[in-house]
Write an enzyme that holds these catalytic residues in place. Sequence first.
Site, PDB file in Angstrom:
ATOM      1  N   ASP A  95      34.279  -3.131  23.812  1.00  0.00           N
ATOM      2  CA  ASP A  95      33.190  -3.814  23.101  1.00  0.00           C
ATOM      3  C   ASP A  95      31.930  -2.928  23.098  1.00  0.00           C
ATOM      4  OD1 ASP A  95      31.764  -5.863  21.876  1.00  0.00           O
ATOM      5  OD2 ASP A  95      31.689  -7.152  23.642  1.00  0.00           O
ATOM      6  N   ILE A 132      39.342   4.056  20.187  1.00  0.00           N
ATOM      7  CA  ILE A 132      39.560   3.266  18.966  1.00  0.00           C
ATOM      8  C   ILE A 132      38.416   3.441  17.955  1.00  0.00           C
ATOM      9  CG2 ILE A 132      38.480   1.084  19.706  1.00  0.00           C
ATOM     10  CD1 ILE A 132      40.990  -0.337  18.487  1.00  0.00           C
ATOM     11  N   GLY A 185      41.610  -5.084  30.326  1.00  0.00           N
ATOM     12  CA  GLY A 185      40.562  -4.385  31.069  1.00  0.00           C
ATOM     13  C   GLY A 185      39.880  -5.336  32.037  1.00  0.00           C
ATOM     14  N   VAL A 186      38.621  -5.624  31.753  1.00  0.00           N
ATOM     15  CA  VAL A 186      37.816  -6.510  32.602  1.00  0.00           C
ATOM     16  C   VAL A 186      38.478  -7.887  32.756  1.00  0.00           C
ATOM     17  CG1 VAL A 186      35.573  -7.694  32.743  1.00  0.00           C
ATOM     18  CG2 VAL A 186      35.686  -5.317  32.017  1.00  0.00           C
ATOM     19  N   ASN A 222      33.695 -10.675  23.861  1.00  0.00           N
ATOM     20  CA  ASN A 222      33.622 -11.912  24.644  1.00  0.00           C
ATOM     21  C   ASN A 222      33.050 -13.002  23.737  1.00  0.00           C
ATOM     22  OD1 ASN A 222      30.698 -11.703  24.834  1.00  0.00           O
ATOM     23  ND2 ASN A 222      31.096 -10.050  26.274  1.00  0.00           N
TER      24      ASN A 222
HETATM   25  P1  ADP Z   1      38.973  -7.223  27.995  1.00  0.00           P
HETATM   26  O1  ADP Z   1      37.649  -7.843  28.418  1.00  0.00           O
HETATM   27  O2  ADP Z   1      39.619  -7.954  26.834  1.00  0.00           O
HETATM   28  O3  ADP Z   1      39.885  -7.005  29.143  1.00  0.00           O
HETATM   29  P2  ADP Z   1      38.167  -4.398  27.952  1.00  0.00           P
HETATM   30  O4  ADP Z   1      37.293  -3.731  26.952  1.00  0.00           O
HETATM   31  O5  ADP Z   1      37.666  -4.486  29.344  1.00  0.00           O
HETATM   32  O6  ADP Z   1      38.537  -5.832  27.338  1.00  0.00           O
HETATM   33  O7  ADP Z   1      39.560  -3.668  27.992  1.00  0.00           O
HETATM   34  C1  ADP Z   1      40.556  -3.785  27.002  1.00  0.00           C
HETATM   35  C2  ADP Z   1      41.324  -2.483  26.897  1.00  0.00           C
HETATM   36  O8  ADP Z   1      40.583  -1.569  26.089  1.00  0.00           O
HETATM   37  C3  ADP Z   1      41.555  -1.771  28.229  1.00  0.00           C
HETATM   38  O9  ADP Z   1      42.925  -1.356  28.257  1.00  0.00           O
HETATM   39  C4  ADP Z   1      40.626  -0.573  28.178  1.00  0.00           C
HETATM   40  O10 ADP Z   1      41.153   0.530  28.882  1.00  0.00           O
HETATM   41  C5  ADP Z   1      40.613  -0.295  26.690  1.00  0.00           C
HETATM   42  N1  ADP Z   1      39.468   0.484  26.167  1.00  0.00           N
HETATM   43  C6  ADP Z   1      38.223   0.623  26.667  1.00  0.00           C
HETATM   44  N2  ADP Z   1      37.477   1.402  25.849  1.00  0.00           N
HETATM   45  C7  ADP Z   1      38.280   1.764  24.810  1.00  0.00           C
HETATM   46  C8  ADP Z   1      38.115   2.558  23.637  1.00  0.00           C
HETATM   47  N3  ADP Z   1      36.973   3.174  23.358  1.00  0.00           N
HETATM   48  N4  ADP Z   1      39.169   2.687  22.788  1.00  0.00           N
HETATM   49  C9  ADP Z   1      40.346   2.063  23.048  1.00  0.00           C
HETATM   50  N5  ADP Z   1      40.566   1.303  24.120  1.00  0.00           N
HETATM   51  C10 ADP Z   1      39.553   1.155  24.997  1.00  0.00           C
END
Ligand code: ADP
Length: 169
Positions: free
Chosen positions: A34, A11, A124-125, A24
């Site tokens: 993030d 992204i 994700g997390v 967060n």
């Molecule tokens: P959350 O804490 O809201 O779950 P995460 O960052 O752990 O947020 O994950 C949210 C989503 O973003 C996941 O599907 C993860 O695979 C995705 N993700 C992680 N890095 C990137 C990135 N650089 N660009 C797009 N999506 C990403």
Amino acid sequence: MTTIEVVQGDITTVEVDAIVNAANSGLLGGGGVDGAIHRAGGPEILAECRQLRATTLQDGLPAGQAVATTAGRLPARWVIHTVGPVYSASDDRSATLRSAYTASLAVAADLGAQSVAFPLISSGVYGWPADDAVRQAVGAVRESDSGIPRVLFVAFDARMASLLRGEVG
Ligand code: ADP
């Protein structure tokens, strides 16, 4: 009318007016998307987040709400930080998840953004099952009346991209 597109990739490289960060509540950085946004965008983003924490958001940003900062070195003009809920199997938090999308779109509309890119918030997390995260995401954007002409969902991997394409149709 909002056009919804799905792209697979990182992204931080997407050329839109605003990208949304699945942050967060602390707003001071983290892992996943993030971390990627702060790394790629540089220290200006964190500096603005710290400023927000010192002024209007002393208790942090609650889940389901959104706030904008500069995008630093990113191609986007703004980063809109939102906080998704942590997934719970016993407690339905989908209204908060949908609110993370609609609040982000409302902030984007206030800024005059014409295009907004979202990651899949909470998937994700925060542990939200991918198929339902996709349903909530697309449903929330479709139901919102933000007037943003172009919304992109950025899937980090092929499975997420295919789930999203299935939902967007
Ligand atoms: P959350 O804490 O809201 O779950 P995460 O960052 O752990 O947020 O994950 C949210 C989503 O973003 C996941 O599907 C993860 O695979 C995705 N993700 C992680 N890095 C990137 C990135 N650089 N660009 C797009 N999506 C990403």
